[in-house]
Design a protein around this motif. Structure first.
Motif, PDB file in Angstrom:
ATOM      1  N   GLU A 112       0.827  -1.208   0.000  1.00  0.00           N
ATOM      2  CA  GLU A 112       0.000   0.000   0.000  1.00  0.00           C
ATOM      3  C   GLU A 112       0.864   1.262   0.000  1.00  0.00           C
ATOM      4  N   LEU A 113       1.933   1.259   0.762  1.00  0.00           N
ATOM      5  CA  LEU A 113       2.842   2.402   0.753  1.00  0.00           C
ATOM      6  C   LEU A 113       3.385   2.658  -0.646  1.00  0.00           C
ATOM      7  N   ASN A 114       3.674   1.577  -1.367  1.00  0.00           N
ATOM      8  CA  ASN A 114       4.250   1.720  -2.707  1.00  0.00           C
ATOM      9  C   ASN A 114       3.265   2.301  -3.713  1.00  0.00           C
ATOM     10  N   ARG A 115       1.972   2.249  -3.421  1.00  0.00           N
ATOM     11  CA  ARG A 115       1.009   2.895  -4.298  1.00  0.00           C
ATOM     12  C   ARG A 115       1.133   4.421  -4.196  1.00  0.00           C
ATOM     13  N   TYR A 116       1.616   4.922  -3.064  1.00  0.00           N
ATOM     14  CA  TYR A 116       1.729   6.359  -2.839  1.00  0.00           C
ATOM     15  C   TYR A 116       3.170   6.861  -2.980  1.00  0.00           C
ATOM     16  N   TRP A 117       4.123   5.947  -2.794  1.00  0.00           N
ATOM     17  CA  TRP A 117       5.539   6.319  -2.736  1.00  0.00           C
ATOM     18  C   TRP A 117       6.053   6.634  -4.132  1.00  0.00           C
ATOM     19  N   ALA A 118       6.774   7.748  -4.259  1.00  0.00           N
ATOM     20  CA  ALA A 118       7.336   8.116  -5.564  1.00  0.00           C
ATOM     21  C   ALA A 118       8.460   7.171  -5.972  1.00  0.00           C
ATOM     22  N   GLY A 119       9.097   6.534  -4.999  1.00  0.00           N
ATOM     23  CA  GLY A 119      10.123   5.540  -5.295  1.00  0.00           C
ATOM     24  C   GLY A 119       9.586   4.142  -5.082  1.00  0.00           C
ATOM     25  N   HIS A 120      10.240   3.373  -4.198  1.00  0.00           N
ATOM     26  CA  HIS A 120       9.774   2.008  -3.940  1.00  0.00           C
ATOM     27  C   HIS A 120      10.370   1.513  -2.635  1.00  0.00           C
ATOM     28  N   VAL A 121       9.525   0.875  -1.816  1.00  0.00           N
ATOM     29  CA  VAL A 121       9.964   0.246  -0.576  1.00  0.00           C
ATOM     30  C   VAL A 121      10.062  -1.256  -0.822  1.00  0.00           C
ATOM     31  N   ILE A 122      11.167  -1.858  -0.424  1.00  0.00           N
ATOM     32  CA  ILE A 122      11.426  -3.273  -0.708  1.00  0.00           C
ATOM     33  C   ILE A 122      11.743  -4.001   0.592  1.00  0.00           C
ATOM     34  N   LEU A 123      11.099  -5.155   0.805  1.00  0.00           N
ATOM     35  CA  LEU A 123      11.436  -6.018   1.932  1.00  0.00           C
ATOM     36  C   LEU A 123      12.610  -6.913   1.528  1.00  0.00           C
ATOM     37  N   ARG A 124      13.733  -6.768   2.202  1.00  0.00           N
ATOM     38  CA  ARG A 124      14.903  -7.574   1.864  1.00  0.00           C
ATOM     39  C   ARG A 124      14.747  -9.008   2.327  1.00  0.00           C
ATOM     40  N   ASP A 125      13.920  -9.228   3.340  1.00  0.00           N
ATOM     41  CA  ASP A 125      13.675 -10.571   3.879  1.00  0.00           C
ATOM     42  C   ASP A 125      12.184 -10.839   3.800  1.00  0.00           C
ATOM     43  N   ALA A 126      11.771 -11.813   2.980  1.00  0.00           N
ATOM     44  CA  ALA A 126      10.351 -12.086   2.776  1.00  0.00           C
ATOM     45  C   ALA A 126       9.653 -12.486   4.062  1.00  0.00           C
ATOM     46  N   SER A 127      10.393 -13.062   5.025  1.00  0.00           N
ATOM     47  CA  SER A 127       9.765 -13.493   6.279  1.00  0.00           C
ATOM     48  C   SER A 127       9.250 -12.315   7.090  1.00  0.00           C
ATOM     49  N   LEU A 128       9.752 -11.106   6.811  1.00  0.00           N
ATOM     50  CA  LEU A 128       9.271  -9.922   7.519  1.00  0.00           C
ATOM     51  C   LEU A 128       7.823  -9.602   7.143  1.00  0.00           C
ATOM     52  N   GLY A 129       7.376 -10.108   6.014  1.00  0.00           N
ATOM     53  CA  GLY A 129       6.043  -9.764   5.532  1.00  0.00           C
ATOM     54  C   GLY A 129       4.920 -10.196   6.436  1.00  0.00           C
ATOM     55  N   SER A 130       5.140 -11.171   7.305  1.00  0.00           N
ATOM     56  CA  SER A 130       4.077 -11.671   8.183  1.00  0.00           C
ATOM     57  C   SER A 130       3.947 -10.876   9.480  1.00  0.00           C
ATOM     58  N   ILE A 131       4.850  -9.950   9.744  1.00  0.00           N
ATOM     59  CA  ILE A 131       4.766  -9.134  10.956  1.00  0.00           C
ATOM     60  C   ILE A 131       3.527  -8.257  10.897  1.00  0.00           C
ATOM     61  N   LEU A 132       2.725  -8.263  11.970  1.00  0.00           N
ATOM     62  CA  LEU A 132       1.527  -7.439  12.021  1.00  0.00           C
ATOM     63  C   LEU A 132       1.873  -6.065  12.578  1.00  0.00           C
ATOM     64  N   VAL A 133       1.448  -5.029  11.874  1.00  0.00           N
ATOM     65  CA  VAL A 133       1.782  -3.665  12.295  1.00  0.00           C
ATOM     66  C   VAL A 133       0.520  -2.809  12.327  1.00  0.00           C
ATOM     67  N   SER A 134       0.548  -1.786  13.187  1.00  0.00           N
ATOM     68  CA  SER A 134      -0.551  -0.827  13.308  1.00  0.00           C
ATOM     69  C   SER A 134       0.033   0.566  13.465  1.00  0.00           C
ATOM     70  N   PHE A 135      -0.340   1.464  12.596  1.00  0.00           N
ATOM     71  CA  PHE A 135       0.082   2.864  12.717  1.00  0.00           C
ATOM     72  C   PHE A 135      -0.657   3.697  11.684  1.00  0.00           C
ATOM     73  N   GLY A 136      -0.587   4.994  11.844  1.00  0.00           N
ATOM     74  CA  GLY A 136      -1.143   5.926  10.881  1.00  0.00           C
ATOM     75  C   GLY A 136      -0.077   6.919  10.459  1.00  0.00           C
ATOM     76  N   VAL A 137      -0.199   7.427   9.249  1.00  0.00           N
ATOM     77  CA  VAL A 137       0.800   8.352   8.735  1.00  0.00           C
ATOM     78  C   VAL A 137       0.136   9.320   7.769  1.00  0.00           C
ATOM     79  N   SER A 138       0.624  10.547   7.750  1.00  0.00           N
ATOM     80  CA  SER A 138       0.095  11.556   6.834  1.00  0.00           C
ATOM     81  C   SER A 138       0.625  11.317   5.427  1.00  0.00           C
ATOM     82  N   LEU A 139      -0.230  11.507   4.432  1.00  0.00           N
ATOM     83  CA  LEU A 139       0.214  11.355   3.049  1.00  0.00           C
ATOM     84  C   LEU A 139       1.221  12.426   2.666  1.00  0.00           C
TER      85      LEU A 139
END
Length: 339
Positions: free
Chosen positions: A281-308
């Motif tokens: 979802e961040l990458n839909r808004y990000w002018a560049g690109h965010v990449i997970l270097r370790d695929a196992s990180l993808g299962s971590i559950l996170v909660s936060f809010g951020v301004s566009l």
């Protein structure tokens, strides 16, 4: 289309097919694309026909884009399929008249078409983006007035086409992305949005329609909405949502106002979501690109809010609250890994 978009489109066509960059029979091109899609969707191609289709799409970026566009419209606007089939039969009777051949070799052409159709990390607009009537880039939002007292607010990385149908009125084909349809009580007009395998109408209110990765999510924010899917109608009241794919649809769900899509308020909000989904979802808004270097990180559950307006803060939050390391590279590239 902006001057920049026109320059990019011209560069693509000139690079990949200089002989036809300025002289292409668009009507014939799209008729042939519709004929190919009609044949592909209603019958099994022989190996010879499959090779012919690959050669046809490989003639130029315009051919590949026309085929992709026709395939999207076949799925989004099923009411036109019978017309396409009749047109395809007429085209077949007249015989296939190929357009001018591309001048560049197969390897360069194939590689170039792939980069044009699917830019790496979405770092520049694809041909499908450039062909849309309306589109938004990374982090961009825009408003489109469709009719009197009917508007579309487009979210980031969205593209759509607008047309008129004698039976449906103003028709929007949401090819990808997210829109909020706003219709005032004073409007007597009818607007139909086709997204994926269904269609949506909003009545005297607002509905958020998200079509990403083949899945459509419809949230009625106020007033009411009608979702038509698989020959069935589903009525949504304010605070209700349903989700459908190509062949399945969920039950109508109740949504609290705090869980409404937050992008219209200029924020992204995540509640116990896997990091892989958050990054996507961040990458839909990000002018560049965010990449997970370790695929196992993808299962971590996170909660936060951020301004566009300050998306980079998301990386700081992930570092501080979830023990991740964010390596920032030029061009807006960020690599997330374990600290």
């Amino acid at each position: 289309m902006t001057l920049c978009d026109r320059c990019v489109a011209f560069f693509y066509s000139l690079l990949m097919n200089p002989a036809t960059a300025l002289n292409l029979d668009e009507d014939t091109l799209h008729k042939e694309a519709r004929a190919w899609v009609s044949r592909l969707k209603t019958s099994s191609l022989t190996s010879r026909q499959a090779r012919e289709l690959r050669r046809w799409c490989g003639r130029s970026p315009s051919h590949a884009s026309a085929f992709a566009h026709a395939r999207e419209l076949w799925d989004a606007m099923p009411q036109h399929r019978e017309d396409w089939l009749r047109e395809a039969k007429l085209t077949q009777k007249r015989g296939h008249r190929p357009l001018r051949r591309a001048l560049l070799g197969g390897l360069l052409l194939g590689g170039g078409l792939y980069l044009v159709a699917r830019p790496p990390l979405q770092l520049w607009p694809s041909l499908a983006d450039l062909r849309a009537d309306y589109r938004t880039g990374a982090g961009e939002q825009r408003r489109v007035q469709l009719l009197d007292h009917v508007w579309l607010d487009m979210n980031t990385r969205s593209r759509l086409n607008v047309s008129d149908d004698p039976h449906l009125g103003r028709v929007v084909a949401l090819l990808e992305g997210e829109v909020e349809v706003r219709q005032s009580e004073r409007s007597a007009s009818v607007c139909t949005v086709f997204a994926g395998a269904g269609s949506i109408q909003t009545f005297n209110g607002r509905s958020n329609i998200r079509y990403v990765n083949g899945e459509t999510e419809v949230t009625c924010l106020s007033g009411s909405a009608q979702v038509d899917f698989g020959g069935q109608g589903y009525r949504l009241a304010a605070g209700e949502r349903l989700v459908y794919g190509r062949h399945t649809i969920s039950a109508v769900q109740t949504v609290l106002e705090k869980d409404f899509p937050a992008w219209r308020q200029g924020r992204l909000v995540f509640h116990e979501q896997p990091l892989s989904q958050v990054v996507a979802e961040l990458n839909r808004y990000w002018a560049g690109h965010v990449i997970l270097r370790d695929a196992s990180l993808g299962s971590i559950l996170v909660s936060f809010g951020v301004s566009l307006d300050n998306l980079s803060e998301a990386l700081d939050i992930l570092q501080q609250l979830y023990g991740l390391d964010a390596m920032r590279l030029p061009g807006g590239i960020a690599l997330l890994s374990r600290a």
